[in-house]
Design an enzyme around this catalytic site. Structure first.
Site, PDB file in Angstrom:
ATOM      1  CE  LYS A  52      47.510  37.664  46.841  1.00 39.12           C
ATOM      2  NZ  LYS A  52      48.201  36.506  47.435  1.00 39.12           N
ATOM      3  CD  GLN A  96      47.002  34.265  50.051  1.00 40.71           C
ATOM      4  OE1 GLN A  96      47.102  34.520  48.857  1.00 40.71           O
ATOM      5  NE2 GLN A  96      47.550  35.029  50.979  1.00 40.71           N
ATOM      6  CG  ASP A 119      52.678  33.844  45.215  1.00 37.88           C
ATOM      7  OD1 ASP A 119      52.487  35.072  45.273  1.00 37.88           O
ATOM      8  OD2 ASP A 119      51.923  33.003  45.739  1.00 37.88           O
TER       9      ASP A 119
HETATM   10  N1  GUN Z   1      50.590  34.821  52.204  1.00 35.51           N
HETATM   11  C1  GUN Z   1      51.080  36.040  52.558  1.00 35.51           C
HETATM   12  N2  GUN Z   1      51.625  36.656  51.496  1.00 35.51           N
HETATM   13  C2  GUN Z   1      51.472  35.821  50.448  1.00 35.51           C
HETATM   14  C3  GUN Z   1      51.812  35.914  49.078  1.00 35.51           C
HETATM   15  O1  GUN Z   1      52.406  36.892  48.599  1.00 35.51           O
HETATM   16  N3  GUN Z   1      51.480  34.845  48.301  1.00 35.51           N
HETATM   17  C4  GUN Z   1      50.860  33.755  48.808  1.00 35.51           C
HETATM   18  N4  GUN Z   1      50.591  32.751  47.980  1.00 35.51           N
HETATM   19  N5  GUN Z   1      50.522  33.635  50.085  1.00 35.51           N
HETATM   20  C5  GUN Z   1      50.830  34.669  50.895  1.00 35.51           C
END
Ligand code: GUN
Length: 292
Positions: A52, A96, A119
């Site tokens: 990211k 996350q 998200d």
């Molecule tokens: N864990 C797995 N996929 C995601 C996601 O798209 N966003 C976040 N914040 N955590 C995750």
């Protein structure tokens, strides 16, 4: 049979985002700024967050990574979320997942200001998405919709089976595939308790597999000519790899691919699109596109 190349599509979209960002910056607008909170040292989460941050660089965004040990308390983490809510230099942020067991993920998600929830996990964004209002749409389902659109795969009036009912993928995916302005499909959601799962799949023009079980979708479940979207990314031990594992999708690719009209590979299919959609949501946040 067509391979749906998520990696190449994501690279194209990131280049489009970068171009727009540089245009905005030339007009005197501040660069979009994404912050990420990472708790603990889960291998998968470390990789996702690193990617990211790299995607932010590729798009010309500013990024901030806030790392905490898994001894952080829920109260301390909520205070960090509040700090980001109030930081006017941060357009959007993510926490996350998964979080350590002593922290309520739902409490943390609900503490995020929905206007910065890139998200799309906050109940306000989930609810707005469900009724077709402007909002942040969670990145994986949005990435799949974008792939279907860019590959001009017909979805209107087609039968789509979604395998999996998670809050992050299965549920929003089914919502979007049902909605007129996105999939406009007839949608069936199957999960671990579904009876006749094979028969449901055999009727599908499009199967979206998001159950996290390697090789679950086998050739005898697929109608010839169907479109297969594989969301699975399970780490399977593999001694021949430098890092000791390989990513395995939910689809038995080798035997299913020859049958279908189009299929996403793992890796290189849905995965790269997910991060790319987070970038699009962050750009929208910076432009106050959904919320003033
Ligand atoms: N864990 C797995 N996929 C995601 C996601 O798209 N966003 C976040 N914040 N955590 C995750």
């Amino acid at each position: 049979m067509q391979i749906i190349d998520g990696k190449a599509t994501a690279a194209t979209i990131k280049a489009e985002i970068k171009e727009e960002v540089e245009r905005l910056v030339a007009q005197g607008v501040r660069r979009p700024h994404l912050a990420a909170i990472l708790v603990g040292h889960d291998g998968g989460s470390e990789t996702y967050v690193k990617n990211k941050v790299l995607a932010c660089e590729a798009c010309g965004f500013e990024s901030t990574l806030l790392r905490f040990e898994d001894t952080i308390t829920e109260e301390e983490l909520l205070a960090e979320v509040n700090r980001l809510n109030e930081d006017e230099t941060v357009d959007g942020f993510i926490v996350q997942l998964p979080l350590p067991a002593h922290i309520s993920e739902q409490s943390v998600i609900e503490a995020i200001d929905y206007r910065k929830d890139v998200d799309g996990f906050h109940p306000i964004n989930v609810g707005r998405m469900a009724i077709g209002l402007p909002c942040y749409i969670s990145a994986t389902p949005r990435g799949i919709i974008e792939l279907l659109k860019r590959y001009e795969i017909p979805t209107s009036g087609r039968k789509c089976v979604v395998l999996g009912r998670s809050n992050i993928v299965g549920k929003p995916m089914a919502q979007l595939m049902m909605q007129k302005e996105y999939g406009d499909s007839t949608v069936t959601v199957c999960h671990s308790r579904s009876a006749n799962l094979k028969e449901e799949c055999l009727q599908a023009d499009i199967i979206i597999a998001a159950i996290g079980r390697p090789g679950f979708v086998t050739a005898d479940m697929v109608k010839p000519g169907a479109v297969i979207i594989d969301v699975g990314t399970t780490r399977v031990p593999d001694a021949t790899r430098k890092n000791g594992f390989r990513l395995s999708g939910d689809v038995d690719f080798e035997n299913v691919a020859p049958l279908c009209s189009a299929i996403t590979p793992v890796p290189g299919g849905v995965g790269p699109m997910t991060i790319c959609m987070l970038m699009l949501n962050t750009l929208a946040a910076a432009k106050h596109e959904y919320y003033k």
